[in-house]
Every structure is written in C-alpha cells, then in structure tokens.
Write an enzyme that holds these catalytic residues in place. Structure first.
Site, PDB file in Angstrom:
ATOM      1  CB  CYS A  46      -0.941  -0.004   1.203  1.00  0.00           C
ATOM      2  SG  CYS A  46      -1.825   1.546   1.382  1.00  0.00           S
ATOM      3  CB  CYS A  51      -2.992   2.504  -1.836  1.00  0.00           C
ATOM      4  SG  CYS A  51      -3.462   0.806  -1.550  1.00  0.00           S
ATOM      5  CE  LYS A  54      -4.413   4.019  -6.709  1.00  0.00           C
ATOM      6  NZ  LYS A  54      -4.987   2.711  -6.597  1.00  0.00           N
ATOM      7  CE1 TYR A 181     -10.461  -1.911  -6.960  1.00  0.00           C
ATOM      8  CE2 TYR A 181     -10.646  -4.207  -7.603  1.00  0.00           C
ATOM      9  CZ  TYR A 181     -11.052  -3.142  -6.819  1.00  0.00           C
ATOM     10  OH  TYR A 181     -12.044  -3.333  -5.891  1.00  0.00           O
ATOM     11  CD  GLU A 185      -6.732   2.065  -9.392  1.00  0.00           C
ATOM     12  OE1 GLU A 185      -7.676   2.189  -8.610  1.00  0.00           O
ATOM     13  OE2 GLU A 185      -5.586   1.721  -9.012  1.00  0.00           O
ATOM     14  CG  HIS A 475     -29.390  22.491  -5.939  1.00  0.00           C
ATOM     15  ND1 HIS A 475     -29.482  21.639  -7.024  1.00  0.00           N
ATOM     16  CD2 HIS A 475     -29.542  23.749  -6.428  1.00  0.00           C
ATOM     17  CE1 HIS A 475     -29.689  22.352  -8.114  1.00  0.00           C
ATOM     18  NE2 HIS A 475     -29.728  23.631  -7.777  1.00  0.00           N
ATOM     19  CD  GLU A 480     -28.829  18.433  -6.695  1.00  0.00           C
ATOM     20  OE1 GLU A 480     -29.905  18.783  -6.189  1.00  0.00           O
ATOM     21  OE2 GLU A 480     -28.059  19.221  -7.271  1.00  0.00           O
TER      22      GLU A 480
HETATM   23  P1  NDP Z   1      -7.436  -7.976 -11.061  1.00  0.00           P
HETATM   24  O1  NDP Z   1      -7.706  -9.359 -10.652  1.00  0.00           O
HETATM   25  O2  NDP Z   1      -8.353  -6.880 -10.679  1.00  0.00           O
HETATM   26  O3  NDP Z   1      -7.265  -7.918 -12.643  1.00  0.00           O
HETATM   27  C1  NDP Z   1      -6.419  -8.788 -13.342  1.00  0.00           C
HETATM   28  C2  NDP Z   1      -6.700  -8.608 -14.807  1.00  0.00           C
HETATM   29  O4  NDP Z   1      -5.748  -9.325 -15.561  1.00  0.00           O
HETATM   30  C3  NDP Z   1      -8.082  -9.106 -15.210  1.00  0.00           C
HETATM   31  O5  NDP Z   1      -8.592  -8.221 -16.164  1.00  0.00           O
HETATM   32  C4  NDP Z   1      -7.765 -10.467 -15.812  1.00  0.00           C
HETATM   33  O6  NDP Z   1      -8.688 -10.853 -16.791  1.00  0.00           O
HETATM   34  C5  NDP Z   1      -6.434 -10.186 -16.457  1.00  0.00           C
HETATM   35  N1  NDP Z   1      -5.617 -11.374 -16.625  1.00  0.00           N
HETATM   36  C6  NDP Z   1      -5.322 -12.317 -15.710  1.00  0.00           C
HETATM   37  N2  NDP Z   1      -4.514 -13.248 -16.242  1.00  0.00           N
HETATM   38  C7  NDP Z   1      -4.291 -12.881 -17.520  1.00  0.00           C
HETATM   39  C8  NDP Z   1      -3.554 -13.435 -18.589  1.00  0.00           C
HETATM   40  N3  NDP Z   1      -2.871 -14.571 -18.439  1.00  0.00           N
HETATM   41  N4  NDP Z   1      -3.553 -12.807 -19.774  1.00  0.00           N
HETATM   42  C9  NDP Z   1      -4.260 -11.663 -19.928  1.00  0.00           C
HETATM   43  N5  NDP Z   1      -4.977 -11.092 -18.974  1.00  0.00           N
HETATM   44  C10 NDP Z   1      -4.989 -11.692 -17.775  1.00  0.00           C
HETATM   45  O7  NDP Z   1      -5.958  -7.713 -10.541  1.00  0.00           O
HETATM   46  P2  NDP Z   1      -5.134  -6.392 -10.345  1.00  0.00           P
HETATM   47  O8  NDP Z   1      -3.734  -6.838 -10.429  1.00  0.00           O
HETATM   48  O9  NDP Z   1      -5.594  -5.289 -11.216  1.00  0.00           O
HETATM   49  O10 NDP Z   1      -5.464  -5.998  -8.852  1.00  0.00           O
HETATM   50  C11 NDP Z   1      -5.262  -6.960  -7.814  1.00  0.00           C
HETATM   51  C12 NDP Z   1      -6.068  -6.590  -6.611  1.00  0.00           C
HETATM   52  O11 NDP Z   1      -5.486  -5.458  -6.000  1.00  0.00           O
HETATM   53  C13 NDP Z   1      -7.504  -6.180  -6.908  1.00  0.00           C
HETATM   54  O12 NDP Z   1      -8.363  -7.274  -6.963  1.00  0.00           O
HETATM   55  C14 NDP Z   1      -7.825  -5.275  -5.767  1.00  0.00           C
HETATM   56  O13 NDP Z   1      -8.319  -6.040  -4.715  1.00  0.00           O
HETATM   57  C15 NDP Z   1      -6.492  -4.671  -5.397  1.00  0.00           C
HETATM   58  N6  NDP Z   1      -6.386  -3.296  -5.894  1.00  0.00           N
HETATM   59  C16 NDP Z   1      -7.260  -2.371  -5.419  1.00  0.00           C
HETATM   60  C17 NDP Z   1      -7.208  -1.078  -5.860  1.00  0.00           C
HETATM   61  C18 NDP Z   1      -8.185  -0.090  -5.354  1.00  0.00           C
HETATM   62  O14 NDP Z   1      -8.817  -0.352  -4.333  1.00  0.00           O
HETATM   63  N7  NDP Z   1      -8.370   1.042  -6.010  1.00  0.00           N
HETATM   64  C19 NDP Z   1      -6.204  -0.637  -6.832  1.00  0.00           C
HETATM   65  C20 NDP Z   1      -5.347  -1.690  -7.269  1.00  0.00           C
HETATM   66  C21 NDP Z   1      -5.439  -2.958  -6.814  1.00  0.00           C
HETATM   67  P3  NDP Z   1     -10.088 -11.590 -16.431  1.00  0.00           P
HETATM   68  O15 NDP Z   1     -11.026 -10.510 -15.981  1.00  0.00           O
HETATM   69  O16 NDP Z   1     -10.495 -12.208 -17.726  1.00  0.00           O
HETATM   70  O17 NDP Z   1      -9.772 -12.580 -15.374  1.00  0.00           O
END
Ligand code: NDP
Length: 492
Positions: A46, A51, A54, A181, A185, A475, A480
């Site tokens: 984080c 976080c 980022k 995510y 982002e 407002h 709202e």
């Molecule tokens: P996510 O699980 O959110 O996303 C991973 C992405 O990668 C998905 O779109 C997935 O596709 C894709 N993917 C996985 N494997 C492959 C592959 N072999 N080839 C191509 N695409 C692939 O993970 P993140 O790393 O983005 O984030 C991890 C966690 O971190 C989040 O779940 C969240 O809990 C936390 N986080 C929270 C944030 C916040 O609160 N703002 C910010 C950043 C992270 P598919 O959908 O098809 O599985």
C-alpha cells in the site's frame, strides 16, 4: 503478558499495513511482547508500491485536464511538459517519510523489528535469514501479495506495477495488458501524464465483476480521453523489436519510433542501476493478429499471495488453490498458533480490509473477545478518470437473487459541461422491491471514491430507498441525484 516459554507473545511476518497495525496494537494496547520481520521497506504494498504512490500519480495525472478546463473559466494558464523526475523525487520523499512513520509506530509501541526475511520453522518458531530462530506463542503471517506475469515466452520483457515507481523516465508509449483495477487505473494515469496508452483486455468488457453499466461508462470515458482500449484482445507473442528484426515495421505510435535503444535502457533501470526486464522497444502480437511496438509493456494481470518458500505447508498450514493461506473467520490457519491476514489469505485484497483483519485478530487473541472479520458490503473505489465508487450488489448480481428496482441517471456534470467537455457521470441505486433496502450503489464520477465512502454507511446499515429520499438534497451537486431519483429506470 509474556512468560518464559517463548521469546515473544507474537511474531509478525510482514511490515505492511495489516502486519504493522496488528503488531503495534497487540504491543501498545495489550502489553504483548511483539516482534516483526520485514525484508523490504516498511509500509508494504500500500505505502511503498501500491495505493499511496499510485494515488499521488493519479493526482499528478489530473492537472493537465484541469488546466484545459480552467481556460473556459477565464484562466489563462499554459500547461508545460510534465517533469517525471521532479515528481518522482517528491513522491520518493513522501514514501520515505511514510516509511519513517511506520517504523516510529512500531518502535513507539516497543515492537522489536528485524529487517530481514523470516520463514516459519514450526508452529511456534520463526527462522530469520541470518540464521537466528525466534519462538512465539502466536505467529501472524502478513506477507501480502505480488504481481504475476502471464505464462508467455519473454514475459520478463514486460514490467509489473511494482516497477512503475522506479522508472527513470516516462515512456512515450505503453501497452497495458489486463482489464482489472491496476490496468485501468494506470491506463488513465499514463494517459493523463501524456503517454500514448494502448490497453488490451482479453474479455468482453473491462472491470469484470463490477456493475455492467458502470464499467461500460468507464470504458467509454477512457476511450474518449484518448486511451486505445481493445477488448477481446490479448498478447500472444512478444520480443525485443530489434531482435532479428521481429515483426513488420513497428506500427505503434510515431513517438515510439523516436526512442533509441539507449533511451529505453534508461527507462527501465531500477534503483540499483540494473536493468530489470527489457532493453529496447518491444514488439507484440495479439490474438487478433495485430503487431505493434511499444516502449514498455505493463502486465497488470493480477496478483498472487506471497506464500512461496515460507515453510508454511511443512508447518501444517493449508494453502488454497490460488496459493493463499486458508483461514477461518478469525484468520486462524490449520495450525492454531498461526494466523494470517491481508492479501496473503486471498480473501479481499484491500488495505482497509487487511487492517480490520489485523484488529480482529488482536481482539480475538489478545483481548480474549472472539471477533470474526466482517467482509460484507465493503465499499471500494477504482481510481480511473472518472473514478468508480461501488458498494454492495451489482444490478446483475441482485437480479439473480430477488426482484429489484434500478434507479439510475447519467448526465454531463456542470463543471466539465461548462468547459465544453462531453464526459458523463452516473449515479445508480439497486433497490430490493420487497424490503426497499438499497442493495447496491455504483457511482462513476470525479471523486466517486470520496462519495462512496459516505453512501457506504447508508448501504452497510441497510437503509431503504425511502430513507435515502428523506434526506434533503445538497444543491447543486452531482450526488444530489442519489436522493432525488423518483422513478425506477427499470425493474427486474
Ligand atoms: P485484477 O484481478 O483486478 O485484474 C487482473 C486482470 O488481468 C483481469 O482483467 C484479468 O482478466 C487479467 N488477466 C489475468 N490473467 C491474464 C492473462 N494470463 N492474460 C491476460 N490477462 C490476464 O488484478 P489487479 O492486479 O488489477 O489488482 C489486484 C487486486 O489489488 C484487486 O483485486 C484489488 O483487490 C487490489 N487493488 C485495489 C485497488 C483499489 O482499491 N483502487 C487498486 C489496485 C489494486 P479476467 O477478468 O479475464 O480474469
């Protein structure tokens, strides 16, 4: 509290948000004798590579648009080029400061710290990388998670989110793989900083699992903002563009072609001066047959719990399918003296959740009040541009469970509409037809993260649509609408 049976009452492995909170509360508020081992920087994902940096980058990337809008409000400001070096220096200073705060919190609570890697030797013993062993009545594993690359030849040419904050200079073009995510982002962040951003997501729509209408609007906004977002597309091959003249003449951005290999090498030097990954522009081929060249490829393809080589299974701790530590509702593993919290458990990978799990663990183990962790109705935000704030069920989930009414409005907000922008925001409530309880709220708007924190209180407390409507509107605001939507847009 400590007796002579063990060196410590509690040994925490991992100095991220969850581990540090548990350590200092157990020591500071319950008088436990506590030690903590961390082999990297204090603050964990984080604070050091997630976080916090980022969010600083989100802020940095938003100013260019503000300057453009300001012109319509009568200001005559010109936006110069973004200076990554200056920003990175300030960001690193801030991270150093925060790491210092974390260290101070621990020393202030008399937690003994070991700046090295720790492994589990048995149910009550931890082995440090310098060979020392320490015993503890309780061991808490809070080692977090780490980004994973897809299983693809040459995948190590790409970077992962941890590497972003170490870049020596901004790339001119970047390809982001993934639709979660982190992918979304950083697509918005790099786009806002003036980088030419392409994003490939293998599924039909980005942000799988979130409300369909909300993710649709995010995708539309990202494209309007200039991100070259392709769904139904994934990377199948990658190589250094210069290697054996791979692929056709690069078709990436013209800017990409201007970057020499030497330039790119400096892009990727890590803090020790070693080049981590690529050493030149990268050629990629996609599932749809497109071939392009990018300065950098970022894999945002998920994160995995950090459980490797921890001695967990030998000690009897059970690991789940994704490698996460299996725990019960009190964060206790199959070995009663070993608990685990945060991303390493593969439950909900969010900092505030890890902190709550740490607090519940301390309450259970050191205050003698068994406290299960409440994972229901966790509000969260995705810091895209615009942001998405969400709590509770999506429309798609809710309609599977019961009859619902959907209240939704999407409009051009006053501030940016005045500046001639076409972007829209969305406010959406999912309401149970039977109980009238608001089951979910989804907001796509600037500062949606701030808004959803407040709505989260109402949704968590199961307020009804009528109770929302009893609240007088503020407002003129975007939010709202959350208390003025009279008629459902649809029922299901
Ligand atoms: P996510 O699980 O959110 O996303 C991973 C992405 O990668 C998905 O779109 C997935 O596709 C894709 N993917 C996985 N494997 C492959 C592959 N072999 N080839 C191509 N695409 C692939 O993970 P993140 O790393 O983005 O984030 C991890 C966690 O971190 C989040 O779940 C969240 O809990 C936390 N986080 C929270 C944030 C916040 O609160 N703002 C910010 C950043 C992270 P598919 O959908 O098809 O599985």
């Amino acid at each position: 509290m400590a007796d002579d049976t063990f060196d410590y009452d509690l040994f925490v492995i991992g100095g991220g948000s969850g581990g540090v909170r548990a350590a200092r509360v157990a020591a500071g508020e319950h008088g436990a004798k506590v030690a903590l081992a961390e082999d990297d920087r204090y603050g964990g994902t984080c604070v050091i590579r997630g976080c916090v940096p980022k969010k600083l980058m989100v802020f940095a990337s938003s100013y260019c648009g503000v300057v453009e809008e300001a012109a319509q409000y009568g200001w005559d400001h010109k936006s110069g080029p973004f200076d990554w070096h200056n920003f990175k220096t300030s960001m690193n200073n801030e991270l150093d400061r925060l790491e210092g705060v974390y260290r101070k919190l621990l020393s202030g609570a008399d937690v003994e710290t070991f700046d090295q890697r720790a492994r589990i030797k048995d149910a009550h013993t931890v082995e440090l990388s310098d060979g020392q062993t320490k015993t503890a009545r309780h061991i808490l594993v809070a080692t977090g998670g780490a980004p994973v690359r897809p299983d693809l030849p040459n995948a190590d040419l790409g970077i992962v989110s941890d590497d972003i904050f170490q870049l020596d200079k901004l790339p001119k073009s970047i390809l982001i793989i993934g639709g979660g995510y982190i992918a979304c982002e950083f697509a918005c962040i790099f786009n806002g900083l003036g980088v030419d951003v392409t994003q490939y997501y293998r599924g039909a729509q980005i942000l799988r699992g979130f409300d369909d209408e909300a993710r649709g609007l995010i995708a539309e906004s990202m494209r309007e903002n200039g991100i070259d977002l392709h769904v139904g597309s994934n990377i199948v091959e990658m190589a250094l563009a210069d290697d054996a003249n791979r692929g056709p003449t690069p078709t990436g951005s013209d800017a990409t072609m201007g970057a020499s290999n030497q330039d790119i090498e400096v892009l990727r030097k890590d803090t020790d001066g070693a080049v981590a990954g690529q050493s030149g522009p990268i050629w990629v081929k996609t599932t749809t047959g497109t071939e392009k060249v990018f300065d950098i490829v970022l894999f945002a393809t998920g994160r995995a719990p950090s459980t490797k080589d921890m001695g967990l299974e030998d000690a009897g701790v059970e690991l789940g399918r994704g490698g996460g530590i299996v725990v019960n509702e009190y964060s206790q593993t199959a070995v009663p003296s070993i608990h685990a919290i945060g991303d390493v458990t593969g439950r909900v990978a969010l900092t505030p959740v890890a902190i709550r799990e740490g607090m519940a663990f301390v309450q259970t183990v050191f205050a003698g009040e068994p406290t299960p962790v409440d994972h229901e109705l966790i509000p969260s935000a995705i810091f895209t541009q615009p942001e998405m704030g969400t709590v509770g069920m999506t429309e798609e989930e809710a309609r599977e469970k019961e009859d619902i009414e959907v209240y939704c409005t999407s409009f051009r907000p006053m501030q940016t509409a005045f500046a001639g922008k076409s972007n829209r925001v969305m406010m959406k409530l999912i309401v149970s037809k039977k109980t009238r309880v608001v089951l979910g709220c989804h907001i796509v708007a600037p500062a949606a993260g701030e808004l959803i924190q407040m709505v989260g209180i109402a949704v968590k407390n199961k307020l009804t649509k009528e109770q929302f409507d009893m609240t007088c509107a503020v407002h003129p605001t975007m939010s709202e609408e959350l208390v003025t939507m009279r008629n459902p847009m649809r029922t299901a």
